[in-house]
Design a protein around this motif. Sequence first.
Motif, PDB file in Angstrom:
ATOM      1  N   VAL A 256     -65.288  74.788   3.512  1.00 52.20           N
ATOM      2  CA  VAL A 256     -66.043  73.686   4.120  1.00 52.20           C
ATOM      3  C   VAL A 256     -66.950  74.275   5.195  1.00 52.20           C
ATOM      4  CG1 VAL A 256     -65.905  71.574   5.501  1.00 52.20           C
ATOM      5  CG2 VAL A 256     -64.218  72.008   3.700  1.00 52.20           C
ATOM      6  N   ASN A 257     -68.209  73.860   5.191  1.00 57.26           N
ATOM      7  CA  ASN A 257     -69.177  74.346   6.176  1.00 57.26           C
ATOM      8  C   ASN A 257     -69.441  73.266   7.220  1.00 57.26           C
ATOM      9  OD1 ASN A 257     -72.644  74.519   6.457  1.00 57.26           O
ATOM     10  ND2 ASN A 257     -71.330  76.121   7.267  1.00 57.26           N
ATOM     11  N   ILE A 258     -69.218  73.595   8.500  1.00 53.08           N
ATOM     12  CA  ILE A 258     -69.447  72.648   9.594  1.00 53.08           C
ATOM     13  C   ILE A 258     -70.779  72.947  10.268  1.00 53.08           C
ATOM     14  CG2 ILE A 258     -68.704  72.113  11.962  1.00 53.08           C
ATOM     15  CD1 ILE A 258     -65.887  71.942  10.985  1.00 53.08           C
ATOM     16  N   ARG A 259     -71.571  71.899  10.498  1.00 54.54           N
ATOM     17  CA  ARG A 259     -72.845  72.000  11.201  1.00 54.54           C
ATOM     18  C   ARG A 259     -72.815  70.972  12.328  1.00 54.54           C
ATOM     19  NH1 ARG A 259     -76.555  72.065   5.614  1.00 54.54           N
ATOM     20  NH2 ARG A 259     -75.194  73.592   4.542  1.00 54.54           N
ATOM     21  N   TYR A 260     -73.050  71.420  13.555  1.00 52.70           N
ATOM     22  CA  TYR A 260     -72.877  70.507  14.680  1.00 52.70           C
ATOM     23  C   TYR A 260     -73.766  70.925  15.841  1.00 52.70           C
ATOM     24  CZ  TYR A 260     -70.213  73.689  17.685  1.00 52.70           C
ATOM     25  OH  TYR A 260     -69.848  74.706  18.520  1.00 52.70           O
ATOM     26  N   VAL A 261     -73.652  70.222  16.946  1.00 50.04           N
ATOM     27  CA  VAL A 261     -74.455  70.477  18.142  1.00 50.04           C
ATOM     28  C   VAL A 261     -73.536  70.916  19.273  1.00 50.04           C
ATOM     29  CG1 VAL A 261     -76.055  69.457  19.801  1.00 50.04           C
ATOM     30  CG2 VAL A 261     -76.176  68.810  17.386  1.00 50.04           C
ATOM     31  N   LEU A 262     -73.938  71.961  19.996  1.00 49.55           N
ATOM     32  CA  LEU A 262     -73.093  72.505  21.058  1.00 49.55           C
ATOM     33  C   LEU A 262     -72.757  71.442  22.105  1.00 49.55           C
ATOM     34  CD1 LEU A 262     -74.466  76.095  21.760  1.00 49.55           C
ATOM     35  CD2 LEU A 262     -72.852  75.304  20.023  1.00 49.55           C
ATOM     36  N   LYS A 281     -60.788  76.683   4.198  1.00 49.08           N
ATOM     37  CA  LYS A 281     -61.354  77.618   5.157  1.00 49.08           C
ATOM     38  C   LYS A 281     -62.674  77.036   5.654  1.00 49.08           C
ATOM     39  CE  LYS A 281     -59.287  81.560   2.790  1.00 49.08           C
ATOM     40  NZ  LYS A 281     -59.554  82.802   1.996  1.00 49.08           N
ATOM     41  N   VAL A 282     -62.982  77.294   6.921  1.00 47.86           N
ATOM     42  CA  VAL A 282     -64.154  76.671   7.541  1.00 47.86           C
ATOM     43  C   VAL A 282     -65.157  77.737   7.962  1.00 47.86           C
ATOM     44  CG1 VAL A 282     -64.960  75.301   9.508  1.00 47.86           C
ATOM     45  CG2 VAL A 282     -62.855  74.659   8.321  1.00 47.86           C
ATOM     46  N   THR A 283     -66.426  77.492   7.654  1.00 41.55           N
ATOM     47  CA  THR A 283     -67.508  78.332   8.160  1.00 41.55           C
ATOM     48  C   THR A 283     -68.348  77.514   9.129  1.00 41.55           C
ATOM     49  OG1 THR A 283     -69.044  77.762   6.360  1.00 41.55           O
ATOM     50  CG2 THR A 283     -67.605  79.662   6.018  1.00 41.55           C
ATOM     51  N   VAL A 284     -68.875  78.186  10.148  1.00 40.84           N
ATOM     52  CA  VAL A 284     -69.734  77.541  11.149  1.00 40.84           C
ATOM     53  C   VAL A 284     -70.906  78.480  11.383  1.00 40.84           C
ATOM     54  CG1 VAL A 284     -69.841  76.418  13.398  1.00 40.84           C
ATOM     55  CG2 VAL A 284     -67.633  76.659  12.238  1.00 40.84           C
ATOM     56  N   HIS A 285     -72.110  78.071  11.005  1.00 43.91           N
ATOM     57  CA  HIS A 285     -73.262  78.964  11.097  1.00 43.91           C
ATOM     58  C   HIS A 285     -74.315  78.434  12.055  1.00 43.91           C
ATOM     59  CE1 HIS A 285     -74.843  76.015   8.230  1.00 43.91           C
ATOM     60  NE2 HIS A 285     -76.045  76.468   8.498  1.00 43.91           N
ATOM     61  N   ARG A 286     -75.146  79.336  12.531  1.00 51.02           N
ATOM     62  CA  ARG A 286     -76.188  79.024  13.505  1.00 51.02           C
ATOM     63  C   ARG A 286     -77.473  78.563  12.809  1.00 51.02           C
ATOM     64  NH1 ARG A 286     -76.681  81.407  18.623  1.00 51.02           N
ATOM     65  NH2 ARG A 286     -75.259  83.088  17.988  1.00 51.02           N
ATOM     66  N   ALA A 287     -78.188  77.640  13.436  1.00 50.68           N
ATOM     67  CA  ALA A 287     -79.532  77.291  12.984  1.00 50.68           C
ATOM     68  C   ALA A 287     -80.471  78.424  13.374  1.00 50.68           C
ATOM     69  CB  ALA A 287     -79.985  75.976  13.623  1.00 50.68           C
ATOM     70  N   THR A 288     -81.132  79.015  12.397  1.00 51.30           N
ATOM     71  CA  THR A 288     -81.944  80.201  12.676  1.00 51.30           C
ATOM     72  C   THR A 288     -83.361  79.836  13.083  1.00 51.30           C
ATOM     73  OG1 THR A 288     -82.558  80.379  10.350  1.00 51.30           O
ATOM     74  CG2 THR A 288     -80.654  81.644  11.087  1.00 51.30           C
ATOM     75  N   ALA A 289     -84.022  80.801  13.744  1.00 50.97           N
ATOM     76  CA  ALA A 289     -85.394  80.573  14.207  1.00 50.97           C
ATOM     77  C   ALA A 289     -86.269  81.794  13.979  1.00 50.97           C
ATOM     78  CB  ALA A 289     -85.385  80.211  15.694  1.00 50.97           C
ATOM     79  N   ARG A 294     -88.303  79.918  10.120  1.00 49.57           N
ATOM     80  CA  ARG A 294     -88.817  79.053  11.171  1.00 49.57           C
ATOM     81  C   ARG A 294     -89.459  77.798  10.587  1.00 49.57           C
ATOM     82  NH1 ARG A 294     -92.122  82.831  14.212  1.00 49.57           N
ATOM     83  NH2 ARG A 294     -90.086  83.781  14.561  1.00 49.57           N
ATOM     84  N   GLY A 295     -89.300  76.694  11.275  1.00 49.55           N
ATOM     85  CA  GLY A 295     -89.913  75.439  10.843  1.00 49.55           C
ATOM     86  C   GLY A 295     -89.714  74.398  11.917  1.00 49.55           C
ATOM     87  N   TYR A 296     -89.884  73.132  11.552  1.00 46.15           N
ATOM     88  CA  TYR A 296     -89.626  72.055  12.503  1.00 46.15           C
ATOM     89  C   TYR A 296     -88.983  70.903  11.758  1.00 46.15           C
ATOM     90  CZ  TYR A 296     -89.928  69.018  16.492  1.00 46.15           C
ATOM     91  OH  TYR A 296     -89.573  68.210  17.559  1.00 46.15           O
ATOM     92  N   GLY A 297     -88.021  70.273  12.406  1.00 42.22           N
ATOM     93  CA  GLY A 297     -87.352  69.137  11.795  1.00 42.22           C
ATOM     94  C   GLY A 297     -85.853  69.302  11.873  1.00 42.22           C
ATOM     95  N   ARG A 298     -85.156  68.754  10.889  1.00 44.18           N
ATOM     96  CA  ARG A 298     -83.695  68.822  10.887  1.00 44.18           C
ATOM     97  C   ARG A 298     -83.246  70.283  10.835  1.00 44.18           C
ATOM     98  NH1 ARG A 298     -80.399  65.000   6.935  1.00 44.18           N
ATOM     99  NH2 ARG A 298     -80.997  63.536   8.557  1.00 44.18           N
ATOM    100  N   LYS A 299     -82.353  70.663  11.738  1.00 42.05           N
ATOM    101  CA  LYS A 299     -81.894  72.049  11.821  1.00 42.05           C
ATOM    102  C   LYS A 299     -80.628  72.231  10.999  1.00 42.05           C
ATOM    103  CE  LYS A 299     -83.999  72.788  16.353  1.00 42.05           C
ATOM    104  NZ  LYS A 299     -83.791  73.153  17.777  1.00 42.05           N
TER     105      LYS A 299
END
Length: 686
Positions: A256-262, A281-289, A294-299
């Motif tokens: 399961v991949n978790i995406r969230y805000v600090l 098992k859980v993965t947690v990855h960073r929004a890259t820049a 790179r882009g704009y919108g939903r991270k």
Amino acid sequence: MRTLEILQEENEGMRERYTLARERISAFANEGMRQPFKDYFVSLADFIALLTSVVDDVFSGALYQKSLAELGEQNHLLYADLMPEHYGQSYGNPAFAVKVLGEEYGQILSVLYAEIHSLTACAFEGRLSGITPVLELFIEVYNCFEMEGESTAGEIREALYYYLHDYQEEFRRARVREKQDPTWTFARDIIMEADLTDSRYLYYFGEYISDNELELVKFLNAQPEEILHRMAFAYTDGYVRGFEVMGADFSSKSIVNIRYVLGFEKMIREAIKNFEGMGKKVTVHRATANLAARGYGRKDGYFATSVNRQYEYDHRNDIALFYDKKIQKAALEAARAVFSYYRTEYAAFAGPAVLEVFGESDFLPENKKESVQKDEKTTKSMLEESRKLGILAMDYIKSEETSYTIIAFPLPSIGEKFEEIFDEIIRINTLDNDSYKRMQQSLIDVLDTGNFVLVRGGNGNHTEMKVRLHPLIHPERETNFENCTADVNIPVGEVFTSPVLAGTSGVLYVSRVFLNGLEYRDLEFTFLDGMVVDYRCTNFASEQENRDYIFENILQGHGTLPIGEFAIGTNRIAYEMARKYGIQAKLPILIAEKTGPHFALGDTCYKKSEDHAVFNPNGKEIIARDNEISLLRKTDLAKAYMNCHTDITIPYNELAEISVIRADGTKIPVLEDGKFVVAGAEGLNQ
């Protein structure tokens, strides 16, 4: 940290190159170079010195011995140049870079600036393989200015071009490792092992930390454990029920991949415990820049409050400066290699569990001529790559076997009523599913008797849409609308369908809305046979600028888009809460779509799993999973999917009616003057 153990061999192979590059850059300040370029290179060399000191602190463990004040000061220094109060004099600002460095060099050197500033994440992870190639690129560009005679922007562009081309597989491999490989535990280790009552842990991620994150930590630390458990349960239970609704086998998936805000680590820790208690098992990855992403919108990944949204907007198209068929080919070849390498992890992937936030200050971007712009050819080529990547992914991730969930909470920046609003959102996110299921079924029973649905605006809203429904050959066992409760999209509260495009026409208008973080005023679309034929807004003085804004950010470069979804939001509790606190425009799409009828531009909700039968709780099969565009997958897969889906909602107070039009021409009201009038659904008005 365990991440350093994972990276040990990789780092050792890169250490000599890293050390040489670091030493070379440290000498820039003492070398001669003509102005104004010396100031540019020295300022970035100073930033790199700060980054490499972070790397030293990570390797030695000194980072974790710093006080809260020391960590805050370090964070400020890393991001100071991007802050709005300094941005006017920053080389990250393309307008300033062009003004100081000239039109020939300013834009491309601002792009390089952004790439170097994206290294902060790598520094805190101790990932030398991400840092070293960029340092070497910086030296190569510096050398262009050191050579006898004038360097050209073409030489600099060529250096960045081959950096982007040659490192495609490394970019993608690092990205996929974070998302799919449970042994990459950088963020998970912080979430699960740090003292979450001590705000210092926030600074270990390497993101910009604002008052939002610090106040969130303080607020959640003050919450009873029962509330945190309740929040986490709504999130993880919705995820599991998504599989039940889809008829997919959750037990066959292990990642399961978790995406969230600090700032939400206390809740996320409970969610990870819930998932791991299910054997996942859980993965947690960073929004890259970085330049490749790179882009704009939903991270996509974890992130914190933006240090400067204008900076992100200014650099959203940087890759277009270099993009061509050769870059596209390298990207697709890299993707194939990485998909194949991680095929086992992709097969085990269950899907993302997403936590979104809302309540940032209003943002209306400035369109700068100095920023990189995408021309028509580049736009088409990038859309082509996106389509090909989507088709490639279908070989490794079966949509009908995966699911997801999305939940949203407010940020402290929403205003002085933050705590009250947060409590209301918890209540909204945990409303009773069964009562909504019954009332929404009453709506569906009436909607299924019609050929069309009519949506008319009121109180100044001039929406007039006629939506064509699929014919029900066996109405006793078929339905057009999904009875959507709080599973994949929390909170509860909508019924939705994929309309027949032919015959779906009219005008959709909203006075003010935020979509993917961008504001739109007087947004209007005209549809003919379910496709966008015209559009406008009044954000900018120039009509062309308004059209370009919509074309790039809503149509996402497509000349037109279909209506992929028509839905009726039924959550008046969320609607009244938003009106009470004056935050209607700030609601995320996730909640806003539940507060009135909405139309989604792009793919249907059943994208890539249209052939998988889906049933409502009453046992009826939802047959409206396709439209004329998605059906193209049977003859030309590349034309079937747009890879976007943007919901645009009309609030209850801007509605005159929603009615069903039957085959004999009779009109049956569903909603009048913002209130539901269907027997059995009256409770939705409370």
